[in-house]
Design a protein around this motif. Structure first.
Motif, PDB file in Angstrom:
ATOM      1  N   UNK A  18       0.690  -1.281  -0.021  1.00 47.99           N
ATOM      2  CA  UNK A  18      -0.111  -0.080  -0.129  1.00 47.99           C
ATOM      3  C   UNK A  18       0.928   1.379  -0.096  1.00 47.99           C
ATOM      4  N   UNK A  19       1.809   1.187   0.677  1.00 48.81           N
ATOM      5  CA  UNK A  19       2.761   2.406   0.746  1.00 48.81           C
ATOM      6  C   UNK A  19       3.527   2.801  -0.639  1.00 48.81           C
ATOM      7  N   UNK A  44      -7.624  -2.662   2.502  1.00 46.72           N
ATOM      8  CA  UNK A  44      -8.054  -1.634   3.385  1.00 46.72           C
ATOM      9  C   UNK A  44      -7.655  -1.607   4.883  1.00 46.72           C
ATOM     10  N   UNK A  45      -7.117  -2.942   5.316  1.00 50.20           N
ATOM     11  CA  UNK A  45      -6.570  -3.277   6.535  1.00 50.20           C
ATOM     12  C   UNK A  45      -5.756  -1.952   6.891  1.00 50.20           C
ATOM     13  N   UNK A  46      -4.861  -1.602   5.860  1.00 50.15           N
ATOM     14  CA  UNK A  46      -3.795  -0.714   6.136  1.00 50.15           C
ATOM     15  C   UNK A  46      -4.223   0.639   6.269  1.00 50.15           C
ATOM     16  N   UNK A  51      -6.249   6.389   0.203  1.00 51.09           N
ATOM     17  CA  UNK A  51      -5.482   7.225  -0.979  1.00 51.09           C
ATOM     18  C   UNK A  51      -5.439   6.386  -2.027  1.00 51.09           C
ATOM     19  N   UNK A  52      -5.479   5.266  -2.288  1.00 46.54           N
ATOM     20  CA  UNK A  52      -5.156   4.469  -3.561  1.00 46.54           C
ATOM     21  C   UNK A  52      -6.304   3.323  -3.725  1.00 46.54           C
ATOM     22  N   UNK A  53      -7.047   2.904  -2.801  1.00 48.07           N
ATOM     23  CA  UNK A  53      -7.906   1.771  -2.839  1.00 48.07           C
ATOM     24  C   UNK A  53      -9.320   2.276  -3.522  1.00 48.07           C
ATOM     25  N   UNK A  54      -9.738   1.964  -4.808  1.00 53.19           N
ATOM     26  CA  UNK A  54     -10.911   2.651  -5.127  1.00 53.19           C
ATOM     27  C   UNK A  54     -11.995   1.784  -4.716  1.00 53.19           C
ATOM     28  N   UNK A  55     -11.849   0.428  -4.559  1.00 48.08           N
ATOM     29  CA  UNK A  55     -13.113  -0.591  -4.256  1.00 48.08           C
ATOM     30  C   UNK A  55     -13.039  -1.759  -4.843  1.00 48.08           C
ATOM     31  N   UNK A 102     -13.624  10.558 -13.968  1.00 49.23           N
ATOM     32  CA  UNK A 102     -13.392  10.313 -15.401  1.00 49.23           C
ATOM     33  C   UNK A 102     -12.172   9.191 -15.592  1.00 49.23           C
ATOM     34  N   UNK A 103     -11.468   8.696 -14.805  1.00 47.97           N
ATOM     35  CA  UNK A 103     -10.421   7.990 -14.974  1.00 47.97           C
ATOM     36  C   UNK A 103     -10.408   6.523 -14.500  1.00 47.97           C
ATOM     37  N   UNK A 104     -10.166   5.536 -15.027  1.00 52.10           N
ATOM     38  CA  UNK A 104     -10.278   4.341 -14.541  1.00 52.10           C
ATOM     39  C   UNK A 104      -9.498   3.989 -13.541  1.00 52.10           C
ATOM     40  N   UNK A 105      -9.388   3.035 -12.529  1.00 54.73           N
ATOM     41  CA  UNK A 105      -8.321   2.888 -11.848  1.00 54.73           C
ATOM     42  C   UNK A 105      -7.011   2.394 -12.277  1.00 54.73           C
TER      43      UNK A 105
END
Length: 170
Positions: A18-19, A44-46, A51-55, A102-105
């Motif tokens: 994640x970092x 998402x535990x972190x 900041x970076x995980x969309x879903x 408007x941007x994909x992951x």
């Protein structure tokens, strides 16, 4: 005997991953079948993962792989849900649906396979495909895990995170 100071200084692999995603400014989305949301839960535990995980999408039912992730119906009909091309399409599909501004992951991660206790058609228990897609390429790995349902799912989670780490490293 283990060194308690060294252990307390050790950053676990998911935290390091994640970092690295945060440092690179790369977003990630997850499509899961046999892992049932475990990959997303681990990310998402972190602290700071938002900041970076969309879903993610848990497409446990094969029909959802098509309707939510855009996996080709003919591919699913011909090969079933446990196939390398299905894993690739899931990873690519989750990138496409995880649009923000408007941007994909930047990265899509997918898991599909058979955790057991029974085989699924021609696919034996323990057969797992993990995939990671970005705008330039899609990586897919086949695994043949052993153990019970819990062990197979855990190994699939670890394999997905390892492949994501490989993709992030370049």
């Amino acid at each position: 005997m283990s060194d308690p100071i060294a252990e307390s200084d050790t950053v676990d692999a998911t935290t390091a991953l994640v970092e690295r995603l945060i440092a690179a400014g790369r977003s990630v989305a997850v499509a899961e079948s046999l892992t049932g949301g475990a990959v997303l839960a681990e990310l998402v535990r972190v602290p700071g993962a938002s900041a970076v995980v969309r879903g993610g999408v848990v497409a446990y039912d094969t029909a959802l792989k098509q309707s939510l992730l855009g996996v080709d119906a003919a591919l699913l009909a011909a090969h079933g849900p446990v196939h390398p091309a299905v894993a690739a399409a899931m990873a690519e599909g989750v990138r496409a649906v995880a649009v923000v501004g408007g941007h994909p992951a930047d990265l899509g991660v997918a898991t599909t396979g058979v955790a057991g206790p029974d085989a699924q058609g021609e696919a034996p228990v323990g057969l797992v495909y993990v995939a990671v897609a970005d705008a330039e390429r899609t990586l897919v790995r086949e695994h043949r895990f052993s153990g019970d349902r819990v062990a197979v799912r855990r190994q699939a989670l670890e394999a997905a995170l390892a492949l994501l780490a490989e993709a992030v490293a370049g």
